[in-house]
Design a protein around this motif. Structure first.
Motif, PDB file in Angstrom:
ATOM      1  N   GLY A 114     -13.493 -31.319 -51.430  1.00 43.17           N
ATOM      2  CA  GLY A 114     -12.244 -30.749 -51.977  1.00 43.17           C
ATOM      3  C   GLY A 114     -12.038 -29.106 -51.171  1.00 43.17           C
ATOM      4  N   SER A 115     -13.153 -28.621 -50.287  1.00 43.20           N
ATOM      5  CA  SER A 115     -13.043 -27.629 -49.548  1.00 43.20           C
ATOM      6  C   SER A 115     -11.957 -27.658 -48.592  1.00 43.20           C
ATOM      7  N   GLU A 116     -11.573 -28.809 -48.024  1.00 45.99           N
ATOM      8  CA  GLU A 116     -10.383 -29.200 -47.068  1.00 45.99           C
ATOM      9  C   GLU A 116      -9.218 -28.404 -47.591  1.00 45.99           C
ATOM     10  N   GLN A 117      -9.046 -28.272 -48.973  1.00 52.29           N
ATOM     11  CA  GLN A 117      -7.747 -27.670 -49.440  1.00 52.29           C
ATOM     12  C   GLN A 117      -7.514 -26.362 -49.276  1.00 52.29           C
ATOM     13  N   SER A 118      -8.561 -25.714 -48.845  1.00 52.17           N
ATOM     14  CA  SER A 118      -8.459 -24.160 -48.426  1.00 52.17           C
ATOM     15  C   SER A 118      -8.517 -23.947 -47.162  1.00 52.17           C
ATOM     16  N   ARG A 119      -8.753 -24.977 -46.221  1.00 47.30           N
ATOM     17  CA  ARG A 119      -8.650 -25.049 -44.648  1.00 47.30           C
ATOM     18  C   ARG A 119      -7.601 -24.310 -44.199  1.00 47.30           C
ATOM     19  N   PRO A 120      -7.789 -23.507 -43.277  1.00 47.22           N
ATOM     20  CA  PRO A 120      -6.629 -22.666 -42.400  1.00 47.22           C
ATOM     21  C   PRO A 120      -5.931 -23.779 -41.710  1.00 47.22           C
ATOM     22  N   ARG A 121      -4.373 -23.607 -41.905  1.00 50.60           N
ATOM     23  CA  ARG A 121      -3.590 -24.651 -41.273  1.00 50.60           C
ATOM     24  C   ARG A 121      -3.524 -24.263 -39.818  1.00 50.60           C
ATOM     25  N   ASN A 122      -3.281 -25.245 -38.885  1.00 53.76           N
ATOM     26  CA  ASN A 122      -3.058 -25.112 -37.520  1.00 53.76           C
ATOM     27  C   ASN A 122      -4.243 -24.071 -36.751  1.00 53.76           C
ATOM     28  N   ALA A 123      -5.459 -24.136 -37.494  1.00 54.28           N
ATOM     29  CA  ALA A 123      -6.539 -23.344 -36.743  1.00 54.28           C
ATOM     30  C   ALA A 123      -7.083 -24.092 -35.508  1.00 54.28           C
ATOM     31  N   SER A 124      -7.484 -23.431 -34.607  1.00 52.56           N
ATOM     32  CA  SER A 124      -8.134 -23.803 -33.421  1.00 52.56           C
ATOM     33  C   SER A 124      -9.557 -24.295 -33.807  1.00 52.56           C
ATOM     34  N   ASP A 125     -10.246 -24.985 -32.801  1.00 54.38           N
ATOM     35  CA  ASP A 125     -11.555 -25.370 -33.248  1.00 54.38           C
ATOM     36  C   ASP A 125     -12.689 -24.419 -33.577  1.00 54.38           C
ATOM     37  N   ALA A 126     -12.378 -23.097 -32.794  1.00 49.05           N
ATOM     38  CA  ALA A 126     -13.087 -22.102 -32.851  1.00 49.05           C
ATOM     39  C   ALA A 126     -12.926 -21.358 -34.125  1.00 49.05           C
ATOM     40  N   GLN A 127     -11.552 -21.311 -34.699  1.00 51.20           N
ATOM     41  CA  GLN A 127     -11.295 -20.815 -35.821  1.00 51.20           C
ATOM     42  C   GLN A 127     -11.962 -21.510 -37.025  1.00 51.20           C
ATOM     43  N   LEU A 128     -11.897 -22.923 -36.832  1.00 46.86           N
ATOM     44  CA  LEU A 128     -12.454 -23.834 -37.896  1.00 46.86           C
ATOM     45  C   LEU A 128     -13.888 -23.641 -38.123  1.00 46.86           C
ATOM     46  N   ALA A 129     -14.472 -23.520 -36.912  1.00 44.45           N
ATOM     47  CA  ALA A 129     -15.816 -23.294 -36.954  1.00 44.45           C
ATOM     48  C   ALA A 129     -16.521 -22.052 -37.530  1.00 44.45           C
ATOM     49  N   GLU A 130     -15.566 -21.079 -37.340  1.00 50.71           N
ATOM     50  CA  GLU A 130     -15.993 -19.505 -38.058  1.00 50.71           C
ATOM     51  C   GLU A 130     -15.663 -19.804 -39.544  1.00 50.71           C
ATOM     52  N   TRP A 131     -14.709 -20.548 -39.922  1.00 48.95           N
ATOM     53  CA  TRP A 131     -14.229 -20.697 -41.401  1.00 48.95           C
ATOM     54  C   TRP A 131     -15.409 -21.281 -42.037  1.00 48.95           C
ATOM     55  N   VAL A 132     -15.732 -22.458 -41.493  1.00 52.84           N
ATOM     56  CA  VAL A 132     -16.971 -22.999 -41.996  1.00 52.84           C
ATOM     57  C   VAL A 132     -18.214 -22.454 -42.172  1.00 52.84           C
TER      58      VAL A 132
END
Length: 187
Positions: A114-132
């Motif tokens: 369910g965490s993917e629902q709050s995933r930032p849209r159009n984020a780069s790999d680096a931004q996704l890694a930071e979000w996680v």
């Protein structure tokens, strides 16, 4: 290279587990003795009976004994090259015929369903890694992925927050991308 066997109450003695499950749990147990925050580790899985027959001296050194019970002996490989991406490294592996399978131990951050629902849209790999990395519900895990040439696969997954053997989760489909990447090393 070193083998991953060394515990007197070894998980490889579990009667209900398949040889592949026992190997994954044995490697997980070995990795647990080394602690956390370590680089990935690669293991060849060798048929124990074939190893005893082909080289009794090495089998004795590894403590395999005379049992005819089916099993797999994990043999740790050299360290993975520093700085090389894991998927690129796996693409360079070619196993000899004597290797029945392989296993890889990696540490990762995982998020609950369910965490993917709050995933930032159009984020780069680096931004996704930071979000996680900054997610409040992230969980540090150690994944031991094991596969055989014939396509069988098994995962042992240990949460850092529940770092005890009885809490290790197992199943063939827990991290399908990783087991698929390991199976590709036999193609």
């Amino acid at each position: 290279m070193s083998d991953a066997t060394n515990s007197p109450d070894d998980v490889s003695k579990l009667p209900a587990a398949t040889p592949l499950t026992r190997a994954a749990l044995e490697i997980d147990e070995y990795a647990a003795t080394l602690g956390w925050d370590l680089p990935a580790r690669l293991f060849a899985l060798v048929d124990s009976a074939a190893l005893r027959k082909a080289d009794p001296r090495i089998a004795e050194q590894l403590g395999l004994g005379d049992s005819e019970e089916p099993g797999l002996t994990p043999v740790e490989q050299d360290e993975l090259p520093a700085g090389m991406e894991l998927d690129k490294f796996l693409g360079t592996i070619a196993w000899p015929d004597a290797v029945a399978g392989c296993a890889l131990v990696v540490e990762r951050l995982m998020l609950p369903p369910g965490s993917e629902q709050s995933r930032p849209r159009n984020a780069s790999d680096a931004q996704l890694a930071e979000w996680v990395a900054n997610h409040p519900k992230r969980e540090e895990v150690r994944i031991t992925a094991a596969v055989l040439r014939n396509g069988k696969k098994e995962i042992a997954l240990r949460l850092r927050s529940k770092d005890v053997a009885r809490e290790v989760l197992t199943g063939p489909d827990l991290v399908p991308g990783l087991t698929d990447a390991l199976l590709a090393t036999f193609s």
